[in-house]
Design a protein around this motif. Structure first.
Motif, PDB file in Angstrom:
ATOM      1  N   LEU A 148      82.625  41.085 -37.467  1.00  0.00           N
ATOM      2  CA  LEU A 148      82.652  39.704 -36.997  1.00  0.00           C
ATOM      3  C   LEU A 148      81.231  39.162 -37.039  1.00  0.00           C
ATOM      4  O   LEU A 148      80.275  39.879 -36.730  1.00  0.00           O
ATOM      5  CB  LEU A 148      83.181  39.648 -35.547  1.00  0.00           C
ATOM      6  CG  LEU A 148      83.064  38.316 -34.808  1.00  0.00           C
ATOM      7  CD1 LEU A 148      84.012  37.268 -35.399  1.00  0.00           C
ATOM      8  CD2 LEU A 148      83.351  38.499 -33.308  1.00  0.00           C
ATOM      9  N   ILE A 149      81.088  37.889 -37.435  1.00  0.00           N
ATOM     10  CA  ILE A 149      79.802  37.193 -37.336  1.00  0.00           C
ATOM     11  C   ILE A 149      79.931  36.098 -36.291  1.00  0.00           C
ATOM     12  O   ILE A 149      80.902  35.336 -36.288  1.00  0.00           O
ATOM     13  CB  ILE A 149      79.385  36.577 -38.684  1.00  0.00           C
ATOM     14  CG1 ILE A 149      79.106  37.671 -39.712  1.00  0.00           C
ATOM     15  CG2 ILE A 149      78.148  35.688 -38.517  1.00  0.00           C
ATOM     16  CD1 ILE A 149      78.785  37.132 -41.103  1.00  0.00           C
ATOM     17  N   ALA A 193      78.965  36.232 -48.403  1.00  0.00           N
ATOM     18  CA  ALA A 193      79.245  37.675 -48.408  1.00  0.00           C
ATOM     19  C   ALA A 193      80.332  38.017 -47.402  1.00  0.00           C
ATOM     20  O   ALA A 193      81.200  38.873 -47.656  1.00  0.00           O
ATOM     21  CB  ALA A 193      77.969  38.452 -48.095  1.00  0.00           C
ATOM     22  N   ALA A 194      80.320  37.344 -46.247  1.00  0.00           N
ATOM     23  CA  ALA A 194      81.342  37.587 -45.221  1.00  0.00           C
ATOM     24  C   ALA A 194      82.722  37.196 -45.732  1.00  0.00           C
ATOM     25  O   ALA A 194      83.707  37.918 -45.522  1.00  0.00           O
ATOM     26  CB  ALA A 194      80.999  36.810 -43.949  1.00  0.00           C
ATOM     27  N   ALA A 195      82.799  36.039 -46.405  1.00  0.00           N
ATOM     28  CA  ALA A 195      84.081  35.589 -46.941  1.00  0.00           C
ATOM     29  C   ALA A 195      84.624  36.589 -47.965  1.00  0.00           C
ATOM     30  O   ALA A 195      85.824  36.895 -47.970  1.00  0.00           O
ATOM     31  CB  ALA A 195      83.921  34.214 -47.582  1.00  0.00           C
ATOM     32  N   GLU A 196      83.733  37.107 -48.784  1.00  0.00           N
ATOM     33  CA  GLU A 196      84.142  38.077 -49.799  1.00  0.00           C
ATOM     34  C   GLU A 196      84.635  39.370 -49.164  1.00  0.00           C
ATOM     35  O   GLU A 196      85.564  40.022 -49.660  1.00  0.00           O
ATOM     36  CB  GLU A 196      82.954  38.364 -50.720  1.00  0.00           C
ATOM     37  CG  GLU A 196      83.351  39.000 -52.042  1.00  0.00           C
ATOM     38  CD  GLU A 196      82.188  39.032 -53.023  1.00  0.00           C
ATOM     39  OE1 GLU A 196      81.931  40.137 -53.542  1.00  0.00           O
ATOM     40  OE2 GLU A 196      81.551  37.991 -53.238  1.00  0.00           O
ATOM     41  N   ALA A 197      84.036  39.721 -48.022  1.00  0.00           N
ATOM     42  CA  ALA A 197      84.402  40.965 -47.339  1.00  0.00           C
ATOM     43  C   ALA A 197      85.532  40.769 -46.327  1.00  0.00           C
ATOM     44  O   ALA A 197      85.968  41.731 -45.692  1.00  0.00           O
ATOM     45  CB  ALA A 197      83.169  41.539 -46.630  1.00  0.00           C
ATOM     46  N   GLY A 198      85.990  39.506 -46.163  1.00  0.00           N
ATOM     47  CA  GLY A 198      87.063  39.235 -45.206  1.00  0.00           C
ATOM     48  C   GLY A 198      86.618  39.288 -43.759  1.00  0.00           C
ATOM     49  O   GLY A 198      87.422  39.534 -42.860  1.00  0.00           O
ATOM     50  N   VAL A 199      85.324  39.022 -43.517  1.00  0.00           N
ATOM     51  CA  VAL A 199      84.773  39.061 -42.151  1.00  0.00           C
ATOM     52  C   VAL A 199      84.833  37.659 -41.549  1.00  0.00           C
ATOM     53  O   VAL A 199      84.296  36.714 -42.130  1.00  0.00           O
ATOM     54  CB  VAL A 199      83.312  39.561 -42.163  1.00  0.00           C
ATOM     55  CG1 VAL A 199      82.696  39.451 -40.775  1.00  0.00           C
ATOM     56  CG2 VAL A 199      83.256  40.999 -42.669  1.00  0.00           C
ATOM     57  N   PRO A 200      85.477  37.478 -40.390  1.00  0.00           N
ATOM     58  CA  PRO A 200      85.545  36.146 -39.778  1.00  0.00           C
ATOM     59  C   PRO A 200      84.190  35.700 -39.241  1.00  0.00           C
ATOM     60  O   PRO A 200      83.350  36.528 -38.885  1.00  0.00           O
ATOM     61  CB  PRO A 200      86.550  36.332 -38.633  1.00  0.00           C
ATOM     62  CG  PRO A 200      86.522  37.785 -38.323  1.00  0.00           C
ATOM     63  CD  PRO A 200      86.205  38.496 -39.609  1.00  0.00           C
ATOM     64  N   VAL A 201      83.995  34.377 -39.192  1.00  0.00           N
ATOM     65  CA  VAL A 201      82.764  33.793 -38.660  1.00  0.00           C
ATOM     66  C   VAL A 201      83.124  32.857 -37.517  1.00  0.00           C
ATOM     67  O   VAL A 201      83.934  31.943 -37.687  1.00  0.00           O
ATOM     68  CB  VAL A 201      81.989  33.023 -39.748  1.00  0.00           C
ATOM     69  CG1 VAL A 201      80.690  32.459 -39.165  1.00  0.00           C
ATOM     70  CG2 VAL A 201      81.692  33.925 -40.952  1.00  0.00           C
ATOM     71  N   TRP A 202      82.503  33.092 -36.369  1.00  0.00           N
ATOM     72  CA  TRP A 202      82.684  32.227 -35.201  1.00  0.00           C
ATOM     73  C   TRP A 202      81.361  31.560 -34.857  1.00  0.00           C
ATOM     74  O   TRP A 202      80.297  32.104 -35.116  1.00  0.00           O
ATOM     75  CB  TRP A 202      83.111  33.018 -33.968  1.00  0.00           C
ATOM     76  CG  TRP A 202      84.397  33.748 -34.046  1.00  0.00           C
ATOM     77  CD1 TRP A 202      85.325  33.728 -35.049  1.00  0.00           C
ATOM     78  CD2 TRP A 202      84.915  34.620 -33.033  1.00  0.00           C
ATOM     79  NE1 TRP A 202      86.394  34.531 -34.735  1.00  0.00           N
ATOM     80  CE2 TRP A 202      86.161  35.102 -33.494  1.00  0.00           C
ATOM     81  CE3 TRP A 202      84.463  35.043 -31.797  1.00  0.00           C
ATOM     82  CZ2 TRP A 202      86.950  35.984 -32.750  1.00  0.00           C
ATOM     83  CZ3 TRP A 202      85.237  35.918 -31.046  1.00  0.00           C
ATOM     84  CH2 TRP A 202      86.472  36.381 -31.536  1.00  0.00           C
ATOM     85  N   GLY A 203      81.450  30.396 -34.221  1.00  0.00           N
ATOM     86  CA  GLY A 203      80.287  29.788 -33.601  1.00  0.00           C
ATOM     87  C   GLY A 203      80.255  30.097 -32.111  1.00  0.00           C
ATOM     88  O   GLY A 203      81.134  30.783 -31.578  1.00  0.00           O
ATOM     89  N   ASP A 204      79.237  29.556 -31.435  1.00  0.00           N
ATOM     90  CA  ASP A 204      79.121  29.799 -29.988  1.00  0.00           C
ATOM     91  C   ASP A 204      80.276  29.170 -29.214  1.00  0.00           C
ATOM     92  O   ASP A 204      80.720  29.699 -28.193  1.00  0.00           O
ATOM     93  CB  ASP A 204      77.775  29.298 -29.456  1.00  0.00           C
ATOM     94  CG  ASP A 204      77.555  27.811 -29.703  1.00  0.00           C
ATOM     95  OD1 ASP A 204      78.041  27.290 -30.723  1.00  0.00           O
ATOM     96  OD2 ASP A 204      76.872  27.167 -28.875  1.00  0.00           O
ATOM     97  N   VAL A 205      80.809  28.054 -29.726  1.00  0.00           N
ATOM     98  CA  VAL A 205      81.946  27.407 -29.060  1.00  0.00           C
ATOM     99  C   VAL A 205      83.197  28.282 -29.173  1.00  0.00           C
ATOM    100  O   VAL A 205      83.941  28.460 -28.213  1.00  0.00           O
ATOM    101  CB  VAL A 205      82.198  26.008 -29.655  1.00  0.00           C
ATOM    102  CG1 VAL A 205      83.523  25.427 -29.171  1.00  0.00           C
ATOM    103  CG2 VAL A 205      81.055  25.074 -29.286  1.00  0.00           C
ATOM    104  N   GLU A 206      83.415  28.830 -30.368  1.00  0.00           N
ATOM    105  CA  GLU A 206      84.558  29.732 -30.554  1.00  0.00           C
ATOM    106  C   GLU A 206      84.441  30.951 -29.647  1.00  0.00           C
ATOM    107  O   GLU A 206      85.432  31.382 -29.029  1.00  0.00           O
ATOM    108  CB  GLU A 206      84.632  30.174 -32.019  1.00  0.00           C
ATOM    109  CG  GLU A 206      85.755  31.151 -32.325  1.00  0.00           C
ATOM    110  CD  GLU A 206      87.138  30.536 -32.347  1.00  0.00           C
ATOM    111  OE1 GLU A 206      88.130  31.289 -32.388  1.00  0.00           O
ATOM    112  OE2 GLU A 206      87.247  29.288 -32.322  1.00  0.00           O
ATOM    113  N   LEU A 207      83.234  31.500 -29.544  1.00  0.00           N
ATOM    114  CA  LEU A 207      83.027  32.656 -28.677  1.00  0.00           C
ATOM    115  C   LEU A 207      83.339  32.292 -27.225  1.00  0.00           C
ATOM    116  O   LEU A 207      84.033  33.043 -26.520  1.00  0.00           O
ATOM    117  CB  LEU A 207      81.583  33.153 -28.807  1.00  0.00           C
ATOM    118  CG  LEU A 207      81.207  34.368 -27.958  1.00  0.00           C
ATOM    119  CD1 LEU A 207      82.061  35.582 -28.306  1.00  0.00           C
ATOM    120  CD2 LEU A 207      79.716  34.691 -28.127  1.00  0.00           C
ATOM    121  N   ALA A 208      82.853  31.146 -26.780  1.00  0.00           N
ATOM    122  CA  ALA A 208      83.135  30.709 -25.409  1.00  0.00           C
ATOM    123  C   ALA A 208      84.638  30.519 -25.197  1.00  0.00           C
ATOM    124  O   ALA A 208      85.190  30.914 -24.164  1.00  0.00           O
ATOM    125  CB  ALA A 208      82.382  29.408 -25.113  1.00  0.00           C
TER     126      ALA A 208
END
Length: 478
Positions: free
Chosen positions: A82-83, A98-113
C-alpha cells in the motif's frame, strides 16, 4: 444521479504486518507514518528532497524504527502492499506508475483518515470547488455550532483529518474541506452530504486536463446519503451530480443567487430562502437569513452562504441556527478584507484570489476598480477574466513574474484602461504598486488586490502578499 447501493468502507483496515510506503514527508506524511507504524505496519517513507528540514523529520521517524529514503521518491520499495501519499504528489510520478503496474493501491491522507474512523464516527459534510471552499466550510461550522452541535472545520483548511479522527474529542458532525488533490487519492470516501461550489480551470498542470480535474472534484458526491449540493449557475457542478453513484434517496439540491425553484436554496428580495428542506416545496419556502447577515455580502460570498446553509439543512439544522451561524461568522484575513478608506477610496485585500476564477468573483463585487494583479500564472490565461471585468476597471497596476500575460489581455480587451507595469519582483514592489494605484484612483473607487496569480515569485505565500498590501496602505495613511 446513479442510485445503486453503495458499499460502506468505514470498517477498520488491519495494518498489522503490512508493508506500507509513505510518499512524502511534511504536514501529512510524518503523522501518517507515525499512525501506520503505531498500528503495526512496516513503514518506509520516500521523499524527493534531501534538505535540512527533511533530514530533521527523517531522524525523528528513524528514532521510532521507521525507514526513510531521502532523495529517492521515484522507486517503489520492494514488498510494498500500500502507498499512502501526500496530496500534492502528481499522479504521473514514476512511483505511482510502478504501483499501478504492480497492483498496489494508493491512498491519500484523507483516505487513511476515512479508513481509520471508528464505527460510531461523526458523519462528514464535505465541500470542494475551485474557490470558496475554506469560507464555506467555516460558515458551515459556524451554523452547526449555532445549532448546538459538536463540530469542527477540518481537512484542507489546515486541520489534519487524521488528528481529528484519532483524537479524544467527540464530534456530532464534521465540516470537511477537500481539495481536488485529496479527492483524487480518496477512492472510498462516502460523505453524508457534499457540495461542489464551482469549477474553473485550476491545477491543470497537476491533473493534466480540465476533464480529469472535474472528475476528481466529482468524487466528493460518490456515495452521498442525503444531499448532493450543486451551483445552479455552474452547469458542470450539476453534471457531476448526475454522474455520481449515490445511496437510494439522496437528493440533488441546487443553490442560486436568483429566486429558487423547488429543491433549491436562493435569494428573494434580500432574503436567503430554502425551497428544498421544507414540506410541500412546490408551494412553500423557509426564510433562513438576510443578505445583510453575511460578511461581506459580495455575490460569491452569498453563494458560499447558500451552499453552507444547504449542507446544514441536509443535516437537519433549524432555520434559526442558519441565521445565527451566518451572523456570527467572520471571514479569514486576505479574503475580500476591507483594509482602509482614504480620500474616498476603499482599499480591499483579496490576496487569496490566486486564480482567475477567484479574481473574477472579487472584481464582480465592486463597480469601479483600480486593480492590482500579477504573480505566477500557473498556466492560466487571462482573456476571459479581463473581457468580463473591463467595464469595471478604472486602472490596473501589474506586478510579478507573469504580469505580461495580464498586460497583453488588457491591451486586447480593455485598451482604454491605463496600466502601470512594474518591472520588479522584489517584495518592496507592493508599496510602489499601492502608491501607483492611489494615483489612478478617484473618490468612490476601490483599490483591489485580486492578483489572479500565485504569490511565490515574490512572497512566501498569499498571506505575506496580503500583509504587504495592508502595510503599504497603512503607510499611505501615515
Amino acid at each position: 444521479m446513479g442510485s445503486g447501493q453503495v458499499t460502506s468502507t468505514s470498517e477498520l483496515y488491519d495494518f498489522q504486518g503490512k508493508h506500507v510506503t509513505v510518499a512524502g514527508l511534511g504536514v501529512s506524511g510524518v503523522p501518517a507514518a507515525k499512525v501506520l507504524h503505531a498500528r503495526g505496519a512496516s513503514v518506509t517513507v520516500v521523499n524527493d528532497g534531501d534538505d535540512a528540514r527533511a533530514r530533521e523529520q527523517a531522524a525523528e521517524l528513524e528514532a521510532l524504527g521507521i525507514t526513510v529514503r531521502l532523495g529517492d521518491g521515484a522507486t517503489l520499495p520492494e514488498s510494498t502492499e500500500l502507498i499512502v501519499t501526500a496530496p500534492g504528489w502528481k499522479p504521473d510520478k514514476p512511483l505511482f506508475l510502478a504501483a499501478a503496474e504492480a497492483g498496489v493501491p494508493v491512498w491519500g491522507d484523507v483516505e487513511l483518515a476515512w479508513r481509520l474512523r471508528g464505527p460510531d464516527a461523526a458523519p462528514w459534510l464535505a465541500v470542494t470547488g475551485t474557490n470558496g471552499k475554506t469560507t464555506t466550510v467555516q460558515m458551515l461550522a459556524s451554523i452547526l455550532k449555532a445549532a448546538g452541535l459538536r463540530t469542527a472545520a477540518v481537512g484542507n483548511i489546515g486541520v489534519s483529518l487524521l488528528d481529528v479522527v484519532l483524537g479524544d474529542e467527540e464530534y456530532d458532525v464534521l465540516a470537511v474541506e477537500l481539495s481536488s488533490y485529496q479527492l483524487h487519492w480518496a477512492p472510498s470516501l462516502r460523505a453524508h452530504s457534499a457540495a461542489v461550489l464551482n469549477l474553473a480551470p485550476d491545477h491543470l498542470d497537476w491533473h493534466g486536463s480540465m476533464e480529469a480535474y472535474a472528475k476528481d472534484k466529482g468524487r466528493i458526491y460518490e456515495g452521498n446519503r442525503v444531499a448532493c449540493v450543486y451551483n445552479v449557475a455552474d452547469k458542470l457542478t450539476e453534471d457531476l451530480v448526475r454522474e455520481a453513484d449515490v445511496e437510494e434517496g439522496c437528493r440533488a439540491i441546487g443553490f442560486t443567487l436568483g429566486s429558487p425553484a423547488p429543491s433549491q436554496l436562493g435569494v428573494v428580495d434580500g432574503i436567503l430562502v430554502d425551497r428544498a428542506f421544507v414540506e410541500n416545496r412546490q408551494k412553500n419556502a423557509q426564510e433562513l437569513a438576510e443578505v445583510s447577515d453575511i460578511d461581506p455580502p459580495a455575490p460569491h460570498n452569498i453563494a458560499n452562504a447558500l451552499a453552507a446553509a444547504a449542507l446544514a439543512r441536509a443535516f437537519g439544522v433549524p432555520a434559526q441556527a442558519v441565521r445565527d451561524g451566518l451572523k456570527a461568522f467572520r471571514p479569514d484575513a486576505h479574503r475580500i478584507e476591507h483594509v482602509a478608506d482614504l480620500d474616498g477610496v476603499a482599499y480591499v485585500d483579496d490576496s487569496k484570489a490566486t486564480n482567475t476564477h477567484a479574481a473574477e468573483a472579487s472584481l464582480a463585487a465592486y463597480e469601479s476598480i483600480v486593480w492590482i494583479a500579477g504573480g505566477l500564472a500557473k498556466g492560466a490565461t487571462f482573456e476571459e477574466l479581463v473581457a468580463k471585468s473591463a467595464k469595471r476597471l478604472r486602472g490596473a497596476v501589474l506586478i510579478g513574474a507573469d504580469r505580461a500575460l495580464i498586460r497583453d489581455a488588457l491591451a486586447r480587451h480593455a485598451p482604454e484602461v491605463p496600466v502601470v507595469d512594474l518591472d520588479r519582483t522584489d517584495t518592496g514592489a507592493m508599496l510602489q504598486a499601492v502608491t501607483e494605484a492611489r494615483r489612478l484612483a478617484q473618490p468612490g473607487d476601490t483599490v483591489l488586490l485580486a492578483p489572479a496569480c500565485a504569490s511565490m515569485d515574490m512572497f512566501t505565500n498569499y498571506n505575506q502578499r496580503g500583509d504587504a498590501f495592508a502595510a503599504a496602505v497603512r503607510g499611505l495613511e501615515a
